[in-house]
Design a protein around this motif. Structure first.
Motif, PDB file in Angstrom:
ATOM      1  N   UNK A   1       0.825  -1.200   0.000  1.00  0.00           N
ATOM      2  CA  UNK A   1       0.000   0.000   0.000  1.00  0.00           C
ATOM      3  C   UNK A   1       0.868   1.262   0.000  1.00  0.00           C
ATOM      4  N   UNK A   2       2.135   1.148  -0.491  1.00  0.00           N
ATOM      5  CA  UNK A   2       3.083   2.252  -0.400  1.00  0.00           C
ATOM      6  C   UNK A   2       2.640   3.470  -1.188  1.00  0.00           C
ATOM      7  N   UNK A   3       2.087   3.295  -2.375  1.00  0.00           N
ATOM      8  CA  UNK A   3       1.789   4.414  -3.253  1.00  0.00           C
ATOM      9  C   UNK A   3       0.371   4.929  -3.096  1.00  0.00           C
ATOM     10  N   UNK A   4      -0.352   4.518  -2.082  1.00  0.00           N
ATOM     11  CA  UNK A   4      -1.737   4.928  -1.953  1.00  0.00           C
ATOM     12  C   UNK A   4      -1.899   6.283  -1.263  1.00  0.00           C
ATOM     13  N   UNK A   5      -0.808   6.849  -0.727  1.00  0.00           N
ATOM     14  CA  UNK A   5      -0.895   8.152  -0.094  1.00  0.00           C
ATOM     15  C   UNK A   5       0.478   8.811  -0.076  1.00  0.00           C
ATOM     16  N   UNK A   6       0.498  10.138   0.030  1.00  0.00           N
ATOM     17  CA  UNK A   6       1.753  10.853   0.232  1.00  0.00           C
ATOM     18  C   UNK A   6       1.502  12.015   1.178  1.00  0.00           C
ATOM     19  N   UNK A   7       2.577  12.569   1.717  1.00  0.00           N
ATOM     20  CA  UNK A   7       2.466  13.554   2.784  1.00  0.00           C
ATOM     21  C   UNK A   7       2.974  14.911   2.281  1.00  0.00           C
ATOM     22  N   UNK A   8       2.180  15.958   2.534  1.00  0.00           N
ATOM     23  CA  UNK A   8       2.575  17.329   2.241  1.00  0.00           C
ATOM     24  C   UNK A   8       2.446  18.111   3.540  1.00  0.00           C
ATOM     25  N   UNK A   9       3.584  18.531   4.107  1.00  0.00           N
ATOM     26  CA  UNK A   9       3.606  19.275   5.374  1.00  0.00           C
ATOM     27  C   UNK A   9       2.804  18.585   6.478  1.00  0.00           C
ATOM     28  N   UNK A  10       2.963  17.300   6.587  1.00  0.00           N
ATOM     29  CA  UNK A  10       2.278  16.566   7.632  1.00  0.00           C
ATOM     30  C   UNK A  10       0.854  16.157   7.296  1.00  0.00           C
TER      31      UNK A  10
ATOM     32  N   UNK B   1      -4.391  11.111   0.086  1.00  0.00           N
ATOM     33  CA  UNK B   1      -4.627   9.783  -0.477  1.00  0.00           C
ATOM     34  C   UNK B   1      -4.616   9.855  -2.001  1.00  0.00           C
ATOM     35  N   UNK B   2      -4.021   8.855  -2.635  1.00  0.00           N
ATOM     36  CA  UNK B   2      -3.994   8.773  -4.094  1.00  0.00           C
ATOM     37  C   UNK B   2      -5.176   7.914  -4.541  1.00  0.00           C
ATOM     38  N   UNK B   3      -5.986   8.455  -5.430  1.00  0.00           N
ATOM     39  CA  UNK B   3      -7.154   7.740  -5.946  1.00  0.00           C
ATOM     40  C   UNK B   3      -7.079   7.699  -7.474  1.00  0.00           C
ATOM     41  N   UNK B   4      -7.871   6.849  -8.085  1.00  0.00           N
ATOM     42  CA  UNK B   4      -7.869   6.724  -9.543  1.00  0.00           C
ATOM     43  C   UNK B   4      -8.616   7.861 -10.216  1.00  0.00           C
ATOM     44  N   UNK B   5      -9.762   8.253  -9.652  1.00  0.00           N
ATOM     45  CA  UNK B   5     -10.595   9.299 -10.239  1.00  0.00           C
ATOM     46  C   UNK B   5     -11.137  10.171  -9.115  1.00  0.00           C
ATOM     47  N   UNK B   6     -11.130  11.492  -9.327  1.00  0.00           N
ATOM     48  CA  UNK B   6     -11.756  12.403  -8.370  1.00  0.00           C
ATOM     49  C   UNK B   6     -12.314  13.599  -9.120  1.00  0.00           C
ATOM     50  N   UNK B   7     -13.244  14.279  -8.489  1.00  0.00           N
ATOM     51  CA  UNK B   7     -13.873  15.443  -9.088  1.00  0.00           C
ATOM     52  C   UNK B   7     -13.333  16.690  -8.410  1.00  0.00           C
TER      53      UNK B   7
END
Length: 188
Positions: free
Chosen positions: A10-19, A23-29
């Motif tokens: 599940x490494x690439x499912x989220x990243x951190x910006x200033x704490x 979450x990384x998703x396939x599609x968002x509005x």
């Protein structure tokens, strides 16, 4: 890093910006635009082209085929009612050349119908834009219109304070190694 429902890392499912965990998703509005993972905009482009076509069809019999209206008024109505349906929120788009060509060809086809050009006669999009400008309606190609909107958004982001997340994401440094191959260079 844990595991997702399928047992994959599940490494690439989220990243951190200033704490803040993003979450990384396939599609968002975002602001009415459907963004896809990887920057693809095929569904959004199709939706925008359909909106343009619906808007054109809605006013076709009432305005665009009306023999009592001057051509300049028809073109002004086209510019005010059809074009905005196609370039809504285009400042967030990153279109490929093929997608941009599709957008331009749709507008070209509509303007040809409005101006009364036959489909058999080859009339370039540039010629149609010049012709419309000669008639007194200021119009630029869709590709340039989209670039102008993107630059406008970029200007807003640059003028933001440094603590805004959107500015941190745009100008931030990514830690680690990047994937092999040529990186995508087109932003504007």
């Amino acid at each position: 890093p844990g595991r997702d429902e399928e047992g994959n890392d599940d490494e690439k499912s989220e990243f951190v910006v200033d704490g803040n965990i993003i979450e990384i998703v396939d599609v968002f509005k975002y602001l009415g635009t459907q963004e896809e993972n990887g920057g693809k905009l095929n569904k959004e482009l199709k939706k925008r082209l359909e909106c343009m076509q619906r808007s054109y069809d809605k006013y076709n019999n009432v305005i665009f085929r009306n023999k009592h209206l001057r051509m300049i008024k028809k073109l002004q109505m086209f510019k005010c009612m059809v074009i905005p349906a196609g370039n809504y929120n285009c400042s967030c788009w990153s279109l490929t050349k093929k997608q941009m060509k599709k957008m331009n060809s749709t507008v070209r086809r509509m303007l040809m119908r409005l101006l009364g050009f036959k489909w058999k006669s080859f009339v370039s999009y540039d010629y149609i834009i010049k012709f419309v400008n000669l008639l007194g309606v200021k119009m630029i190609p869709m590709s340039i219109m989209i670039q102008k909107q993107r630059l406008k958004l970029f200007g807003h982001i640059v003028r933001m304070t440094d603590d805004r997340d959107i500015k941190k994401v745009l100008f931030g440094e990514i830690e680690g190694k990047r994937l092999q191959g040529k990186p995508a260079t087109q932003w504007i």
